[in-house]
Design a protein around this motif. Structure first.
Motif, PDB file in Angstrom:
ATOM      1  N   UNK A 214       6.900  83.406  27.852  1.00 14.81           N
ATOM      2  CA  UNK A 214       6.667  84.114  29.110  1.00 14.81           C
ATOM      3  C   UNK A 214       7.692  83.849  30.182  1.00 14.81           C
ATOM      4  N   UNK A 215       8.759  83.125  29.856  1.00  7.78           N
ATOM      5  CA  UNK A 215       9.800  82.853  30.851  1.00  7.78           C
ATOM      6  C   UNK A 215      10.364  84.164  31.403  1.00  7.78           C
ATOM      7  N   UNK A 216      10.491  84.218  32.721  1.00 13.41           N
ATOM      8  CA  UNK A 216      11.073  85.366  33.431  1.00 13.41           C
ATOM      9  C   UNK A 216      10.214  86.630  33.323  1.00 13.41           C
ATOM     10  N   UNK A 217       8.967  86.484  32.962  1.00 17.01           N
ATOM     11  CA  UNK A 217       8.069  87.632  32.903  1.00 17.01           C
ATOM     12  C   UNK A 217       7.108  87.609  34.082  1.00 17.01           C
ATOM     13  N   UNK A 218       6.638  88.792  34.449  1.00 18.34           N
ATOM     14  CA  UNK A 218       5.577  88.927  35.443  1.00 18.34           C
ATOM     15  C   UNK A 218       4.435  89.720  34.815  1.00 18.34           C
ATOM     16  N   UNK A 219       3.312  89.766  35.495  1.00 21.57           N
ATOM     17  CA  UNK A 219       2.187  90.550  34.992  1.00 21.57           C
ATOM     18  C   UNK A 219       2.545  92.019  34.861  1.00 21.57           C
ATOM     19  N   UNK A 220       1.893  92.715  33.956  1.00 23.49           N
ATOM     20  CA  UNK A 220       2.267  94.113  33.702  1.00 23.49           C
ATOM     21  C   UNK A 220       1.746  95.074  34.765  1.00 23.49           C
ATOM     22  N   UNK A 221       0.674  94.699  35.455  1.00 22.01           N
ATOM     23  CA  UNK A 221       0.164  95.507  36.578  1.00 22.01           C
ATOM     24  C   UNK A 221      -0.138  94.556  37.726  1.00 22.01           C
ATOM     25  N   UNK A 222       0.860  94.250  38.532  1.00 23.66           N
ATOM     26  CA  UNK A 222       0.680  93.255  39.592  1.00 23.66           C
ATOM     27  C   UNK A 222       0.078  93.870  40.850  1.00 23.66           C
ATOM     28  N   UNK A 223      -0.072  95.165  40.874  1.00 18.60           N
ATOM     29  CA  UNK A 223      -0.774  95.859  41.950  1.00 18.60           C
ATOM     30  C   UNK A 223      -1.727  96.853  41.301  1.00 18.60           C
ATOM     31  N   UNK A 224      -2.600  97.439  42.099  1.00 21.53           N
ATOM     32  CA  UNK A 224      -3.601  98.325  41.533  1.00 21.53           C
ATOM     33  C   UNK A 224      -2.992  99.562  40.899  1.00 21.53           C
ATOM     34  N   UNK A 225      -3.443  99.886  39.692  1.00 21.43           N
ATOM     35  CA  UNK A 225      -3.169 101.179  39.073  1.00 21.43           C
ATOM     36  C   UNK A 225      -4.529 101.845  38.865  1.00 21.43           C
ATOM     37  N   UNK A 226      -4.540 103.153  38.853  1.00 21.64           N
ATOM     38  CA  UNK A 226      -5.795 103.880  38.720  1.00 21.64           C
ATOM     39  C   UNK A 226      -6.021 104.263  37.269  1.00 21.64           C
ATOM     40  N   UNK A 227      -7.187 103.914  36.759  1.00 19.94           N
ATOM     41  CA  UNK A 227      -7.601 104.315  35.409  1.00 19.94           C
ATOM     42  C   UNK A 227      -8.743 105.308  35.573  1.00 19.94           C
ATOM     43  N   UNK A 228      -8.498 106.559  35.192  1.00 17.45           N
ATOM     44  CA  UNK A 228      -9.493 107.625  35.373  1.00 17.45           C
ATOM     45  C   UNK A 228     -10.172 107.951  34.044  1.00 17.45           C
ATOM     46  N   UNK A 229     -11.403 108.400  34.095  1.00 18.54           N
ATOM     47  CA  UNK A 229     -12.109 108.744  32.854  1.00 18.54           C
ATOM     48  C   UNK A 229     -11.343 109.780  32.044  1.00 18.54           C
ATOM     49  N   UNK A 230     -11.105 109.472  30.791  1.00 18.28           N
ATOM     50  CA  UNK A 230     -10.462 110.431  29.896  1.00 18.28           C
ATOM     51  C   UNK A 230      -8.958 110.488  29.986  1.00 18.28           C
ATOM     52  N   UNK A 231      -8.340 109.778  30.930  1.00 14.62           N
ATOM     53  CA  UNK A 231      -6.882 109.818  31.047  1.00 14.62           C
ATOM     54  C   UNK A 231      -6.236 108.837  30.080  1.00 14.62           C
ATOM     55  N   UNK A 232      -5.022 109.122  29.693  1.00 14.04           N
ATOM     56  CA  UNK A 232      -4.272 108.252  28.788  1.00 14.04           C
ATOM     57  C   UNK A 232      -3.256 107.400  29.530  1.00 14.04           C
ATOM     58  N   UNK A 233      -3.143 107.532  30.827  1.00 17.20           N
ATOM     59  CA  UNK A 233      -2.224 106.701  31.606  1.00 17.20           C
ATOM     60  C   UNK A 233      -3.001 106.021  32.712  1.00 17.20           C
ATOM     61  N   UNK A 234      -2.687 104.749  33.018  1.00 19.00           N
ATOM     62  CA  UNK A 234      -1.607 103.949  32.446  1.00 19.00           C
ATOM     63  C   UNK A 234      -1.957 103.330  31.108  1.00 19.00           C
ATOM     64  N   UNK A 235      -3.198 103.505  30.629  1.00 22.79           N
ATOM     65  CA  UNK A 235      -3.565 102.985  29.324  1.00 22.79           C
ATOM     66  C   UNK A 235      -4.214 104.101  28.517  1.00 22.79           C
ATOM     67  N   UNK A 236      -4.252 103.924  27.203  1.00 25.37           N
ATOM     68  CA  UNK A 236      -4.948 104.888  26.359  1.00 25.37           C
ATOM     69  C   UNK A 236      -6.427 104.903  26.731  1.00 25.37           C
ATOM     70  N   UNK A 237      -6.994 106.091  26.779  1.00 28.07           N
ATOM     71  CA  UNK A 237      -8.417 106.192  27.134  1.00 28.07           C
ATOM     72  C   UNK A 237      -9.241 105.533  26.037  1.00 28.07           C
ATOM     73  N   UNK A 238     -10.325 104.886  26.456  1.00 23.22           N
ATOM     74  CA  UNK A 238     -11.211 104.216  25.504  1.00 23.22           C
ATOM     75  C   UNK A 238     -12.591 104.196  26.110  1.00 23.22           C
ATOM     76  N   UNK A 239     -13.589 104.448  25.339  1.00 23.36           N
ATOM     77  CA  UNK A 239     -14.955 104.412  25.838  1.00 23.36           C
ATOM     78  C   UNK A 239     -15.828 103.664  24.862  1.00 23.36           C
ATOM     79  N   UNK A 240     -16.923 103.070  25.321  1.00 22.93           N
ATOM     80  CA  UNK A 240     -17.791 102.315  24.419  1.00 22.93           C
ATOM     81  C   UNK A 240     -18.206 103.164  23.222  1.00 22.93           C
ATOM     82  N   UNK A 241     -18.069 102.602  22.032  1.00 25.23           N
ATOM     83  CA  UNK A 241     -18.493 103.296  20.827  1.00 25.23           C
ATOM     84  C   UNK A 241     -17.375 104.074  20.156  1.00 25.23           C
ATOM     85  N   UNK A 242     -16.224 104.273  20.835  1.00 19.62           N
ATOM     86  CA  UNK A 242     -15.114 104.998  20.228  1.00 19.62           C
ATOM     87  C   UNK A 242     -14.453 104.175  19.137  1.00 19.62           C
TER      88      UNK A 242
END
Length: 262
Positions: A234-262
Motif C-alpha cells: 500500500x505504499x504511496x496509495x490512497x483510498x479509492x473514494x476519499x470523498x463522497x461518491x453517489x451510488x444510485x439504485x440500478x446504476x453501474x457507476x461508480x460500482x457495478x450495481x448489486x442487490x440482495x439475492x442477485x
C-alpha cells in the motif's frame, strides 16, 4: 444514508478486480445493496488501503472519515489482519485501538459496524499461528461490540467462506465470490438484505508439488521480499473514494450495481 468504510486490503476490495484493474469488493457491493434496498441514492466513501496496520486505520483513516461533509451515518471498521502477520503482536493493544475508534464514532453520532476478516489460515504457511491470533483478536472485538452495543459481523467464524472457492490465487485475499458473500453477511446484519448465499459443493482443487511451488514463487516470496525491504503493497496509495461518491439504485457507476439475492 452516507456510508464510509475504513480498513486494509479486505475492505479496499483486493482480490475482486475489474477488467481495468480497479478493485470492487464487498464494501462497494454493500453500498450498491443499500441503494437498491432503499430505492434511493447512497453516499459512499472508501478510505481503506491495502497493507495498512490497525493504528493508521483508526487514526488517519478515521480522522478523514469523520471530517467528511456531511458526516457518515454508517461506518464499517475492519483491521488487524496485517498486524497478525507481523512477528510480534499485542492483541490487547489492537482491541484497545478498536475501542477508542468505537468511542470516537459514538461521540460523533456515527453508527459503527465492526467486521472481523475472513479466516485464511487453513490455506497459508504457518496458518495455525494466524488462526490462533485471529481467534484472540475476534473474541476481543466481539466482547467490545457487546459492551458498547455495536453491530458486529463475525466473518472470521463463517465456515462457508473458508472454502478455497471463495479465495483469490494468493490464498490471503478473498476472490469475487468471497467478497459477494461478505457483502451478503453485512447487509443481512444491517437488516438491509437476505442471508448470504453459499456456493454449491464441488470437487476440491488438486494441489500437487508443482502447484505449491508456483504458489510460493508467485505469492509467498514476493511478500517476504517486501517485508525484508520494509515495504508495503500500500505504499504511496490512497483510498479509492476519499470523498463522497453517489451510488444510485440500478446504476453501474461508480460500482457495478448489486442487490440482495442477485
Amino acid at each position: 444514508m452516507h456510508f464510509a468504510a475504513i480498513g486494509d486490503s479486505f475492505t479496499e476490495g483486493v482480490g475482486d478486480e475489474r477488467s481495468d484493474g480497479t478493485t470492487r469488493g464487498w464494501a462497494d457491493l454493500v453500498a450498491a445493496g443499500l441503494a437498491a434496498a432503499r430505492g434511493e441514492p447512497v453516499g459512499y466513501a472508501n478510505l481503506a488501503v491495502r497493507g495498512r496496520l490497525l493504528a493508521p486505520i483508526v487514526t488517519e483513516q478515521l480522522d478523514a472519515a469523520l471530517t467528511l461533509e456531511p458526516r457518515p451515518s454508517l461506518l464499517t471498521l475492519n483491521g488487524g489482519g496485517n498486524d497478525m502477520l507481523r512477528r510480534h503482536i499485542d492483541t490487547a493493544n489492537l482491541v484497545a485501538l478498536t475501542e477508542r475508534a468505537v468511542r470516537r464514532c459514538a461521540e460523533a453520532g456515527v453508527r459503527t459496524v465492526l467486521i472481523s476478516g475472513a479466516d485464511p489460515s487453513q490455506q497459508l504457511p504457518f496458518g495455525h499461528l494466524v488462526r490462533r491470533r485471529g481467534e484472540v483478536l475476534t473474541a476481543g472485538v466481539a466482547d467490545l461490540a457487546t459492551r458498547y452495543g455495536t453491530d458486529f459481523v463475525d466473518v472470521f467464524h463463517d465456515t462457508e467462506i473458508r472454502r478455497p472457492e471463495y479465495w483469490s490465487p494468493d490464498r490471503l485475499h478473498l476472490g469475487p465470490t468471497g467478497h459477494r458473500r461478505v457483502a451478503g453477511l453485512v447487509l443481512a446484519a444491517l437488516g438491509e438484505g437476505a442471508a448470504a448465499d453459499a456456493l454449491p459443493a464441488g470437487p476440491a482443487a488438486a494441489r500437487g508439488p508443482l502447484v505449491e511451488l508456483r504458489y510460493y514463487c508467485e505469492h509467498v516470496l514476493p511478500w517476504v521480499g517486501r517485508r525484508l525491504r520494509g515495504r508495503s503493497s500500500g505504499d504511496h496509495r490512497t483510498g479509492k473514494h476519499v470523498d463522497w461518491v453517489s451510488v444510485r439504485p440500478g446504476e453501474r457507476t461508480p460500482t457495478d450495481a448489486w442487490s440482495p439475492g442477485n
